[in-house]
Design an enzyme around this catalytic site. Sequence first.
Site, PDB file in Angstrom:
ATOM      1  N   ALA A   1       0.885  -1.167   0.000  1.00  0.00           N
ATOM      2  CA  ALA A   1       0.000   0.000   0.000  1.00  0.00           C
ATOM      3  C   ALA A   1       0.920   1.213   0.000  1.00  0.00           C
ATOM      4  O   ALA A   1       1.979   1.193   0.629  1.00  0.00           O
ATOM      5  CB  ALA A   1      -0.859  -0.001   1.250  1.00  0.00           C
TER       6      ALA A   1
ATOM      7  N   SER B   1       8.168  -0.043   2.468  1.00  0.00           N
ATOM      8  CA  SER B   1       8.532  -1.452   2.233  1.00  0.00           C
ATOM      9  C   SER B   1       9.042  -1.665   0.819  1.00  0.00           C
ATOM     10  O   SER B   1       9.443  -0.723   0.134  1.00  0.00           O
ATOM     11  CB  SER B   1       7.285  -2.318   2.455  1.00  0.00           C
ATOM     12  OG  SER B   1       6.339  -2.093   1.426  1.00  0.00           O
TER      13      SER B   1
ATOM     14  N   ASN C   1      -4.063   6.000  -0.267  1.00  0.00           N
ATOM     15  CA  ASN C   1      -4.398   7.362   0.182  1.00  0.00           C
ATOM     16  C   ASN C   1      -3.572   8.336  -0.632  1.00  0.00           C
ATOM     17  O   ASN C   1      -2.549   7.954  -1.200  1.00  0.00           O
ATOM     18  CB  ASN C   1      -4.039   7.529   1.680  1.00  0.00           C
ATOM     19  CG  ASN C   1      -2.577   7.199   1.942  1.00  0.00           C
ATOM     20  OD1 ASN C   1      -2.190   6.033   2.054  1.00  0.00           O
ATOM     21  ND2 ASN C   1      -1.749   8.224   2.025  1.00  0.00           N
TER      22      ASN C   1
ATOM     23  N   HIS D   1      -3.447   4.038   9.451  1.00  0.00           N
ATOM     24  CA  HIS D   1      -3.303   2.654   8.977  1.00  0.00           C
ATOM     25  C   HIS D   1      -4.683   2.068   8.660  1.00  0.00           C
ATOM     26  O   HIS D   1      -4.831   1.270   7.736  1.00  0.00           O
ATOM     27  CB  HIS D   1      -2.592   1.835  10.062  1.00  0.00           C
ATOM     28  CG  HIS D   1      -2.226   0.441   9.637  1.00  0.00           C
ATOM     29  ND1 HIS D   1      -1.413   0.167   8.552  1.00  0.00           N
ATOM     30  CD2 HIS D   1      -2.565  -0.779  10.149  1.00  0.00           C
ATOM     31  CE1 HIS D   1      -1.270  -1.149   8.422  1.00  0.00           C
ATOM     32  NE2 HIS D   1      -1.962  -1.745   9.372  1.00  0.00           N
TER      33      HIS D   1
END
Length: 273
Positions: free
Chosen positions: A110, A209, A232, A244
Amino acid sequence: MSLHNAHALVTSRWPEAKPRHAMVCGSGWGEVGESFSVLGTIPYGEIPSLGASTVEGHAGQLLLAEVAGTEILIFQGRRHFYEGEGWEPVVAPVRIAKSLGVKTLLLTNAAGGINKAFEPSDLMVVTDHINLMPGNPLIGPHDPFFGPRFPDQTEVYDPSLRKKLLATGEEADSTLQQGVYLALSGPAFETPAEIRALGKLGADAVGMSTVPEAMAANAAGLRVAALSCISNLAAGISSQPLSHEEVNETAQLAMPRMRQLVASYFEGICEEK
Ligand code: HPA
């Protein structure tokens, strides 16, 4: 040593397994594992080097699944650098996959959208990355099995896998965005000033990540692809505070497209043999 133990644990559970492809499910992506015919499950906590996930929404289990007669590994959940255990658990999925003979790796995450053309729940094929994490997962003793000391990074994200993702999206009438993913350690979201600066550096999306795994996999000779769910608009582009929960909720909205894309992508590459 403990990576050797990780390999030993997985091969003791699945002695016949010969996975050819692997996937790491990032925030909000875990459910795509349910699209596959699962042959076996190992909780991360039982795998040396990897260890249990500490982040909400990351199931933390390794699945062995089958697609069109080919075995694939699905790492359902990710270990992050910000969890504070160093690089070993972060790159363990790559090293386990490599040691089992895997040839391609799909990384998912994400991310916050920086490119003004992006909207929440868009899916983005990563074309390249900018590593602004504090350090590099390839620092340390060199094991040539996992690649050269100084790996080339001209094309970390395999052009033919990227093309397959784009074509798969088109077939499903779901146009995918493309862009550069920039990685920071997190766990705090960015400030609006940081997002303005990162946009000027060339980032289309930002996250916490993927880049370490992509670097380790590219070095080890795996063909890598990566997909971001724009969960977002990044800080300052969005007028809302970030959370989150919002990241997971938006990924949930995109889930039918995420599942279809990933399932069709693996059907395509597994049929190729
Ligand atoms: N910033 C960093 N990481 C993220 C974001 C973000 O806005 N959204 C999801 N992961």
